[in-house]
Structures are given as structure tokens and as C-alpha cells.
Scaffold this motif. Structure first.
Motif, PDB file in Angstrom:
ATOM      1  N   THR A  25     -13.720  37.453  12.427  1.00  0.00           N
ATOM      2  CA  THR A  25     -14.676  36.475  11.899  1.00  0.00           C
ATOM      3  C   THR A  25     -14.045  35.084  11.921  1.00  0.00           C
ATOM      4  O   THR A  25     -12.964  34.888  11.374  1.00  0.00           O
ATOM      5  CB  THR A  25     -15.079  36.882  10.468  1.00  0.00           C
ATOM      6  OG1 THR A  25     -15.855  38.075  10.549  1.00  0.00           O
ATOM      7  CG2 THR A  25     -15.904  35.798   9.786  1.00  0.00           C
ATOM      8  N   ALA A  55     -17.659  40.130  13.982  1.00  0.00           N
ATOM      9  CA  ALA A  55     -18.772  40.849  13.360  1.00  0.00           C
ATOM     10  C   ALA A  55     -20.035  39.987  13.445  1.00  0.00           C
ATOM     11  O   ALA A  55     -20.010  38.794  13.140  1.00  0.00           O
ATOM     12  CB  ALA A  55     -18.430  41.156  11.908  1.00  0.00           C
ATOM     13  N   TRP A  99     -22.981  44.399  12.379  1.00  0.00           N
ATOM     14  CA  TRP A  99     -22.553  44.191  10.995  1.00  0.00           C
ATOM     15  C   TRP A  99     -23.733  44.020  10.053  1.00  0.00           C
ATOM     16  O   TRP A  99     -24.648  43.241  10.334  1.00  0.00           O
ATOM     17  CB  TRP A  99     -21.739  42.896  10.991  1.00  0.00           C
ATOM     18  CG  TRP A  99     -20.920  42.522   9.816  1.00  0.00           C
ATOM     19  CD1 TRP A  99     -20.327  43.337   8.908  1.00  0.00           C
ATOM     20  CD2 TRP A  99     -20.531  41.181   9.474  1.00  0.00           C
ATOM     21  NE1 TRP A  99     -19.579  42.578   8.024  1.00  0.00           N
ATOM     22  CE2 TRP A  99     -19.687  41.264   8.342  1.00  0.00           C
ATOM     23  CE3 TRP A  99     -20.801  39.912  10.017  1.00  0.00           C
ATOM     24  CZ2 TRP A  99     -19.126  40.129   7.743  1.00  0.00           C
ATOM     25  CZ3 TRP A  99     -20.240  38.792   9.428  1.00  0.00           C
ATOM     26  CH2 TRP A  99     -19.418  38.899   8.306  1.00  0.00           C
ATOM     27  N   HIS A 173     -19.705  48.444  12.639  1.00  0.00           N
ATOM     28  CA  HIS A 173     -18.738  48.047  11.596  1.00  0.00           C
ATOM     29  C   HIS A 173     -18.997  48.893  10.347  1.00  0.00           C
ATOM     30  O   HIS A 173     -19.933  48.646   9.601  1.00  0.00           O
ATOM     31  CB  HIS A 173     -18.928  46.568  11.289  1.00  0.00           C
ATOM     32  CG  HIS A 173     -17.853  45.946  10.445  1.00  0.00           C
ATOM     33  ND1 HIS A 173     -16.931  46.678   9.725  1.00  0.00           N
ATOM     34  CD2 HIS A 173     -17.545  44.640  10.218  1.00  0.00           C
ATOM     35  CE1 HIS A 173     -16.110  45.847   9.075  1.00  0.00           C
ATOM     36  NE2 HIS A 173     -16.469  44.606   9.372  1.00  0.00           N
ATOM     37  N   ASN A 176     -14.133  47.815   5.758  1.00  0.00           N
ATOM     38  CA  ASN A 176     -13.938  46.598   4.952  1.00  0.00           C
ATOM     39  C   ASN A 176     -15.000  46.388   3.873  1.00  0.00           C
ATOM     40  O   ASN A 176     -15.356  45.274   3.532  1.00  0.00           O
ATOM     41  CB  ASN A 176     -13.807  45.370   5.862  1.00  0.00           C
ATOM     42  CG  ASN A 176     -12.547  45.472   6.712  1.00  0.00           C
ATOM     43  OD1 ASN A 176     -11.640  46.243   6.375  1.00  0.00           O
ATOM     44  ND2 ASN A 176     -12.471  44.713   7.782  1.00  0.00           N
ATOM     45  N   TYR A 178     -18.178  46.719   3.649  1.00  0.00           N
ATOM     46  CA  TYR A 178     -19.533  46.213   3.894  1.00  0.00           C
ATOM     47  C   TYR A 178     -20.544  47.366   3.732  1.00  0.00           C
ATOM     48  O   TYR A 178     -20.192  48.437   3.232  1.00  0.00           O
ATOM     49  CB  TYR A 178     -19.597  45.525   5.263  1.00  0.00           C
ATOM     50  CG  TYR A 178     -18.701  44.301   5.264  1.00  0.00           C
ATOM     51  CD1 TYR A 178     -18.992  43.205   4.448  1.00  0.00           C
ATOM     52  CD2 TYR A 178     -17.540  44.252   6.013  1.00  0.00           C
ATOM     53  CE1 TYR A 178     -18.157  42.092   4.404  1.00  0.00           C
ATOM     54  CE2 TYR A 178     -16.695  43.141   5.977  1.00  0.00           C
ATOM     55  CZ  TYR A 178     -17.020  42.065   5.162  1.00  0.00           C
ATOM     56  OH  TYR A 178     -16.198  40.971   5.114  1.00  0.00           O
ATOM     57  N   PHE A 232      -9.913  45.749   0.450  1.00  0.00           N
ATOM     58  CA  PHE A 232     -10.614  44.515   0.799  1.00  0.00           C
ATOM     59  C   PHE A 232     -10.194  43.371  -0.127  1.00  0.00           C
ATOM     60  O   PHE A 232     -10.928  42.926  -0.993  1.00  0.00           O
ATOM     61  CB  PHE A 232     -12.127  44.713   0.755  1.00  0.00           C
ATOM     62  CG  PHE A 232     -12.882  43.619   1.449  1.00  0.00           C
ATOM     63  CD1 PHE A 232     -12.663  43.335   2.777  1.00  0.00           C
ATOM     64  CD2 PHE A 232     -13.813  42.858   0.759  1.00  0.00           C
ATOM     65  CE1 PHE A 232     -13.343  42.316   3.414  1.00  0.00           C
ATOM     66  CE2 PHE A 232     -14.514  41.832   1.383  1.00  0.00           C
ATOM     67  CZ  PHE A 232     -14.278  41.571   2.711  1.00  0.00           C
ATOM     68  N   ARG A 233      -8.975  42.941   0.094  1.00  0.00           N
ATOM     69  CA  ARG A 233      -8.370  41.834  -0.681  1.00  0.00           C
ATOM     70  C   ARG A 233      -8.415  42.121  -2.184  1.00  0.00           C
ATOM     71  O   ARG A 233      -8.734  41.245  -2.996  1.00  0.00           O
ATOM     72  CB  ARG A 233      -9.059  40.508  -0.357  1.00  0.00           C
ATOM     73  CG  ARG A 233      -9.049  40.183   1.132  1.00  0.00           C
ATOM     74  CD  ARG A 233      -9.897  38.941   1.452  1.00  0.00           C
ATOM     75  NE  ARG A 233     -10.342  38.969   2.845  1.00  0.00           N
ATOM     76  CZ  ARG A 233     -11.594  38.862   3.242  1.00  0.00           C
ATOM     77  NH1 ARG A 233     -12.567  38.707   2.363  1.00  0.00           N
ATOM     78  NH2 ARG A 233     -11.894  38.909   4.515  1.00  0.00           N
ATOM     79  N   TYR A 347     -11.064  30.034   9.439  1.00  0.00           N
ATOM     80  CA  TYR A 347     -12.500  30.161   9.138  1.00  0.00           C
ATOM     81  C   TYR A 347     -13.193  28.803   9.168  1.00  0.00           C
ATOM     82  O   TYR A 347     -12.898  27.926   8.366  1.00  0.00           O
ATOM     83  CB  TYR A 347     -12.707  30.819   7.773  1.00  0.00           C
ATOM     84  CG  TYR A 347     -11.973  32.151   7.665  1.00  0.00           C
ATOM     85  CD1 TYR A 347     -12.276  33.202   8.531  1.00  0.00           C
ATOM     86  CD2 TYR A 347     -10.965  32.349   6.731  1.00  0.00           C
ATOM     87  CE1 TYR A 347     -11.604  34.399   8.472  1.00  0.00           C
ATOM     88  CE2 TYR A 347     -10.290  33.560   6.653  1.00  0.00           C
ATOM     89  CZ  TYR A 347     -10.617  34.576   7.528  1.00  0.00           C
ATOM     90  OH  TYR A 347      -9.946  35.768   7.465  1.00  0.00           O
TER      91      TYR A 347
HETATM   92  C1  8OZ Z   1     -12.696  37.807   7.207  1.00  0.00           C
HETATM   93  C2  8OZ Z   1     -13.616  36.915   6.701  1.00  0.00           C
HETATM   94  C3  8OZ Z   1     -14.945  37.243   6.680  1.00  0.00           C
HETATM   95  C4  8OZ Z   1     -15.369  38.460   7.185  1.00  0.00           C
HETATM   96  C5  8OZ Z   1     -14.120  41.892   7.936  1.00  0.00           C
HETATM   97  C6  8OZ Z   1     -15.971  40.773   8.975  1.00  0.00           C
HETATM   98  O1  8OZ Z   1     -13.221  41.872   7.093  1.00  0.00           O
HETATM   99  C7  8OZ Z   1     -14.886  40.671   8.216  1.00  0.00           C
HETATM  100  C8  8OZ Z   1     -14.446  39.377   7.681  1.00  0.00           C
HETATM  101  C9  8OZ Z   1     -13.099  39.024   7.696  1.00  0.00           C
HETATM  102  O2  8OZ Z   1     -14.425  42.937   8.536  1.00  0.00           O
END
Ligand code: 8OZ
Length: 361
Positions: A25, A55, A99, A173, A176, A178, A232-233, A347
């Protein structure tokens, strides 16, 4: 044993080598579609055995970040056609990542200021990137079961749009945290009924999506990306039993004849070995799948050579090193030094930190 630099056929796709550009991204689309700057970026990286695009949302409700591209209307098809043509002229292969962000979104990005949708209405600590910078995601509403066929149809429609745009295939996808992982994980999915509870129920939406997409464009052009352990962070716990969950998912996917399975090992963008999590064996997962296996997450040259030489994976996807090195394949082949990543320019923005990384010579 083959090496990282040997050709490989995965499903219907004949690749020149096993070095893959991971989906990344970059928030540099304009009007929800790629433009000339994006064409140049992908063209520069066409020596990858396979490019997986950033994505791309399957519908207006699938968007969760500012300036990401879509793949659901005629304008977007025409814009992506310029990308696929440029990559094909250079002899490359390119698939698009499909996505739906689910609850990782913000009302300012959604049609009519709608609330994001998910498997659940439980809040999440995740943030997203809007016109105002990083902000907490907006509260989501739980999708009704009767809305899910429409979402499955949106994936199939996006896959058909991808074929019209000249892509060699698609990657679904399902990583992460989503939408599809919001159904898979018991740490998120609190539904009752056919899409909640048991592993089979939580995997139902992903499997319906994979069936619909493979029916629309062919399994030999379809891959899937999974991230069994990512937080995821730090925003989300993994499933309580990721081994059982993903063993089931792979067992169910195996008969479809997919081009590949793509696994983010460990913490996305962090360590491949995650401490303090239930033990997880990628070999057990892979043993269920007869097709091509793609590994990802912070692989160095030595790690990648080793992964292919030992049969840990058939292909290795590189993210950060492909951002900073358009000629990554040549650099890996020649063991040449890599350009450092300018992380502050990941970004949004323009050509700086995007198409201005130098190639060798
Ligand atoms: C970083 C920033 C925004 C989206 C992912 C599509 O982590 C992303 C994403 C990564 O799969």
C-alpha cells in the motif's frame, strides 16, 4: 533443488524467477485509480518473477485508507490496463490484490459517510490514514448474513474486472485483519449462525469468496494471502488456535487448484518468529497444499536462497526491499548492495521515495 532464480509455473502463470514483489500500500492513486506515476513504478519493477499489486478495493465499501485504488468500474479497468501493458511490455507478470478492509476504515472514506462493516460491531484500537492523517477507525456495524452473498459477488466482479484490465490473475487478501480475517478469527468474530462459532463457520466467507473468484476467472489465476499470527501493529489478538484454523482453511482450499498460497510468517512487517504465541508450524500447513507456496516477511537474500533451496517455499515475496530497489532481482542475483528504504515516504506523496530509487549502473 531449484534456486530463487529459476523459472517456475504456478497454476496458469509461467514466471521467469521465484522473486515476487509483495503487495504494498503506497496511497498514491488519484481518483481511486492508478495514474502515470503508478504505471512507471510498476514498470520499473517488472523483472520480478511476479508483481502483486498494492491492495485494491473490490467496492466503494471496501476502501479503508486515503488514495488507494479500486478494481470495480470501467474507469479503473482502463487505468489499470496501462499498468498491466507496461509490465507485460517489459516481460513481467502481474496480479492484482483484491481487498475489502471491513472495519479498518473511516466514515470520511465511505459512500455517503457510511459506517464500516465487519463480522462484528465490537470496537477495535486500529487506526487508519485519512485526509486528516492517522485517525482511529470509525465504529463498524455487523453485516447481516443476507448481505454476505453481495460481498462474495463483489469479489467475483472485481476478479472479472481484473481480467478485463489485462492482469495475469488475482490474489485474494485474507490477511492483516481485514474483512476476511475479521470472519476467520475467533478474537474478532462474535457472530452466531452460519458465519460464526466453529472454524468451518468462520472460514465460510473466505471459502465462498475463493469459490466465486475461481469460478469467475479460473483457479490457475487465483492466489490467496494469509497471516495466521499477525497482531496487525498490536491492534488485534490472533485466533485462539491458529494452527487448527489455518490447517482447515488450507485443507479446504487444496481441492480448488489455486495458483498459489502466500503466507506472511509471524508479525507483518516485524519478526517472522513471534514470541509468546501458541506454537505454529508452517510445515504442517504446507503439507495440506499441493500447489505453489509463497513465503513472505522480511526475508534477506540469504534467508530467501535458503528457503527455496531447502523446500521451505517455492517463491519468496519481498516488500520493503522491492520498494527501495526497482532492480531487486538483479541485485539479489549479483549479491549487490541494496538501497536503504526511506520509511518516511512510504504512504502518500509523489515520485520521491516511490519512482526515484536508483537502479544499478
Ligand atoms: C500498510 C498501510 C495500509 C494498508 C496491509 C493493505 O497491511 C495493507 C496496508 C499496509 O495488508
Amino acid at each position: 533443488m531449484p534456486t530463487l532464480f529459476d523459472p517456475i509455473k504456478i497454476g496458469d502463470l509461467a514466471l521467469a524467477n521465484r522473486i515476487v514483489m509483495a503487495p504494498l500500500t503506497r496511497n498514491r492513486a488519484s481518483g481511486k485509480k492508478p495514474g502515470p506515476l503508478n504505471v512507471e513504478y510498476y514498470r520499473q519493477r517488472a523483472t520480478a518473477g511476479l508483481i502483486i499489486t498494492e491492495a485494491s478495493q473490490i467496492s466503494p465499501m471496501g476502501q479503508g485508507y486515503l488514495d488507494t485504488p479500486g478494481i470495480y468500474n470501467a474507469e479503473q479497468i482502463a487505468a489499470w490496463r496501462k499498468v498491466t501493458d507496461a509490465v507485460h511490455v517489459e516481460g513481467g507478470r502481474i496480479v492484482i490484490q483484491l481487498w475489502h478492509v471491513g472495519r479498518i476504515s473511516h466514515t470520511s472514506l465511505l459512500p455517503g459517510g457510511a459506517a464500516p462493516v465487519s463480522s462484528t460491531a465490537q470496537p477495535t484500537k486500529a487506526v487508519t490514514f485519512t485526509r486528516e492523517g492517522f485517525v482511529p477507525v470509525s465504529p463498524a456495524r455487523a453485516l447481516r448474513d443476507d448481505e454476505l452473498p453481495g460481498i462474495v459477488a463483489d469479489y467475483a466482479h472485481a476478479a472479472r474486472c481484473a481480467m478485463e484490465a489485462g492482469f495475469d490473475g488475482v490474489e485474494v487478501h485474507s490477511a492483516n485483519t481485514y474483512l476476511l480475517e475479521q470472519f476467520l478469527r475467533d478474537s474478532i468474530n462474535d457472530r452466531t449462525g452460519p458465519y460464526g462459532g466453529s472454524i468451518a463457520n468462520r472460514a465460510r466467507l473466505l471459502l465462498e469468496v475463493m469459490q466465486a473468484v475461481t469460478k469467475a476467472i479460473g483457479a490457475g489465476r487465483t492466489g490467496v494471502r494469509l497471516s495466521p499470527l499477525t497482531s496487525f501493529r498490536g491492534s488485534c489478538a490472533p485466533d485462539s488456535n491458529p494452527q487448527a484454523l489455518y490447517d482447515y482453511v488450507i485443507e479446504q482450499l487444496a481441492p480448488l487448484g489455486l495458483a498459489y498460497v502466500h503466507v506472511i510468517e509471524g508479525e507483518t512487517g516485524g519478526s517472522r518468529v513471534v514470541e509468546g504465541k501458541p506454537p505454529f508450524d508452517y510445515k504442517v500447513l504446507r503439507a495440506h497444499f499441493p500447489g505453489a507456496w509463497m513465503a513472505n516477511n522480511g526475508y534477506s537474500r540469504a534467508d530467501a536462497l535458503d528457503a527455496v533451496a531447502t523446500g521451505h517455499a517455492d517463491l519468496v515475496a519481498f516488500g520493503r526491499s522491492f520498494i527501495a530497489n526497482p532492480d531487486l532481482v538483479r541485485r539479489l542475483r549479483e549479491d549487490a548492495p541494496l538501497n536503504p528504504l526511506r520509511a518516511d515516504l512510504l504512504y502518500g506523496g509523489d515520485a520521491e521515495g516511490y519512482t526515484d530509487y536508483p537502479a544499478l549502473d
